[in-house]
Design a protein around this motif. Sequence first.
Motif, short mmCIF file in Angstrom:
data_model
loop_
_atom_site.label_atom_id
_atom_site.label_comp_id
_atom_site.label_asym_id
_atom_site.label_seq_id
_atom_site.Cartn_x
_atom_site.Cartn_y
_atom_site.Cartn_z
N SER A 98 0.83 -1.20 0.00
CA SER A 98 0.00 0.00 0.00
C SER A 98 0.86 1.25 0.00
N ILE A 99 0.39 2.27 -0.75
CA ILE A 99 1.02 3.59 -0.77
C ILE A 99 -0.11 4.61 -0.71
N ALA A 100 -0.05 5.56 0.22
CA ALA A 100 -1.22 6.42 0.41
C ALA A 100 -0.90 7.68 1.18
N LEU A 101 -1.85 8.61 1.12
CA LEU A 101 -2.01 9.61 2.17
C LEU A 101 -2.97 9.01 3.18
N SER A 102 -2.62 9.08 4.46
CA SER A 102 -3.46 8.48 5.49
C SER A 102 -3.19 9.16 6.82
N ASN A 103 -4.12 8.99 7.77
CA ASN A 103 -3.86 9.53 9.10
C ASN A 103 -3.31 8.47 10.05
N THR A 104 -2.92 7.30 9.52
CA THR A 104 -2.17 6.35 10.34
C THR A 104 -0.70 6.72 10.32
N SER A 105 0.03 6.30 11.35
CA SER A 105 1.48 6.52 11.36
C SER A 105 2.23 5.26 11.75
N ILE A 106 1.51 4.14 11.95
CA ILE A 106 2.19 2.94 12.44
C ILE A 106 1.84 1.67 11.66
N GLY A 107 0.86 1.71 10.77
CA GLY A 107 0.45 0.46 10.13
C GLY A 107 -0.13 0.68 8.76
N SER A 108 -0.99 -0.24 8.35
CA SER A 108 -1.53 -0.21 7.00
C SER A 108 -2.55 0.92 6.83
N PRO A 109 -2.44 1.68 5.74
CA PRO A 109 -3.45 2.71 5.46
C PRO A 109 -4.79 2.11 5.03
N ARG A 110 -4.85 0.77 4.91
CA ARG A 110 -6.10 0.10 4.56
C ARG A 110 -6.89 -0.32 5.80
N ASP A 111 -6.34 -0.10 7.01
CA ASP A 111 -7.02 -0.54 8.22
C ASP A 111 -8.32 0.22 8.46
N SER A 112 -9.27 -0.45 9.05
CA SER A 112 -10.57 0.15 9.33
C SER A 112 -10.44 1.36 10.24
N GLY A 113 -11.30 2.36 10.00
CA GLY A 113 -11.35 3.54 10.84
C GLY A 113 -10.40 4.64 10.45
N LEU A 114 -9.73 4.51 9.29
CA LEU A 114 -8.74 5.50 8.88
C LEU A 114 -9.28 6.42 7.80
N ASN A 115 -8.71 7.63 7.77
CA ASN A 115 -8.86 8.51 6.62
C ASN A 115 -7.74 8.19 5.66
N THR A 116 -8.08 7.79 4.45
CA THR A 116 -7.08 7.29 3.50
C THR A 116 -7.46 7.66 2.07
N ALA A 117 -6.43 7.97 1.28
CA ALA A 117 -6.57 8.09 -0.17
C ALA A 117 -5.28 7.51 -0.75
N GLY A 118 -5.38 6.33 -1.38
CA GLY A 118 -4.16 5.69 -1.85
C GLY A 118 -4.43 4.59 -2.85
N ILE A 119 -3.38 3.81 -3.10
CA ILE A 119 -3.50 2.65 -3.98
C ILE A 119 -2.89 1.45 -3.27
N SER A 120 -3.26 0.26 -3.75
CA SER A 120 -2.70 -0.96 -3.18
C SER A 120 -2.72 -2.08 -4.20
N ASP A 121 -1.97 -3.11 -3.89
CA ASP A 121 -1.94 -4.35 -4.65
C ASP A 121 -2.11 -5.44 -3.60
N SER A 122 -3.19 -6.21 -3.69
CA SER A 122 -3.47 -7.08 -2.55
C SER A 122 -4.04 -8.42 -2.96
N VAL A 123 -3.74 -9.39 -2.14
CA VAL A 123 -4.28 -10.75 -2.15
C VAL A 123 -4.49 -11.30 -3.56
N ASN A 124 -3.45 -11.13 -4.38
CA ASN A 124 -3.44 -11.72 -5.72
C ASN A 124 -4.63 -11.27 -6.56
N GLY A 125 -5.05 -10.02 -6.37
CA GLY A 125 -6.19 -9.51 -7.13
C GLY A 125 -5.87 -9.28 -8.60
N GLY A 126 -4.58 -9.07 -8.91
CA GLY A 126 -4.18 -8.89 -10.28
C GLY A 126 -4.34 -7.49 -10.83
N VAL A 127 -4.95 -6.57 -10.04
CA VAL A 127 -5.15 -5.20 -10.47
C VAL A 127 -4.80 -4.24 -9.33
#
Length: 211
Positions: A98-127
């Motif tokens: 994951s690569i993003a702007l987020s209000n987390t500072s210690i973990g994944s910007p995809r975690d629940s409860g976060l303000n996030t705007a980013g991109i990711s490549d995950s779980v063999n989605g292929g896109v």
Amino acid sequence: MAFPSVYEMFAPLTTVRKQHFWEYFSGATLNSRWTTTLVSSGTVSMADSVDGGVKLGTSGSGHKATISLGGKRLFNYENSVFIASFKFDATQASTIQSIALSNTSIGSPRDSGLNTAGISDSVNGGVIYVDHGDGGGAVVNTATTKATDTNFHTVKISLNASSHITTTIDGDAIGSTITTDVPTHRMAPVVHIDSGTTKNLHVNYIEAFNT
């Protein structure tokens, strides 16, 4: 010598200035402005290759690595831009990058409860996924038609005043304009990898600014 105006001296701390940040990720060590968070045997190092940038690595189950600005959230949820040059590693079912702007500072910007705007490549989605969240629940992972690969690409994420997010990779729009679950608080650059096997995520440039 120019002195600040009365307004500038006494403007509220919530006033958004034209903050502009960039990082080339060059040299032998990661600049001390970055905060590194490691879980298990996750690693962060400078890649020993031409334009390799910073490398976030994993080598086994539960390994994670994150770099952030340590809670310094300088970029607004409206009228801001985030740019990054990145290279995802080949992914599989246990890998999230994951690569993003987020209000987390210690973990994944995809975690629940976060303000996030980013991109990711995950779980063999292929896109590539566009990740977006307003802090009120799960971060939404919207699939695009942009296939993942292992080459360097440049992503640009624009957060606009009318509460929508647009995303391009190498200048081409990916996905549709995001108008729901958009951030409502200030954020900062975050890069994260979480994998159960040996993977590396490279980033050789990041830029963010308020427009």
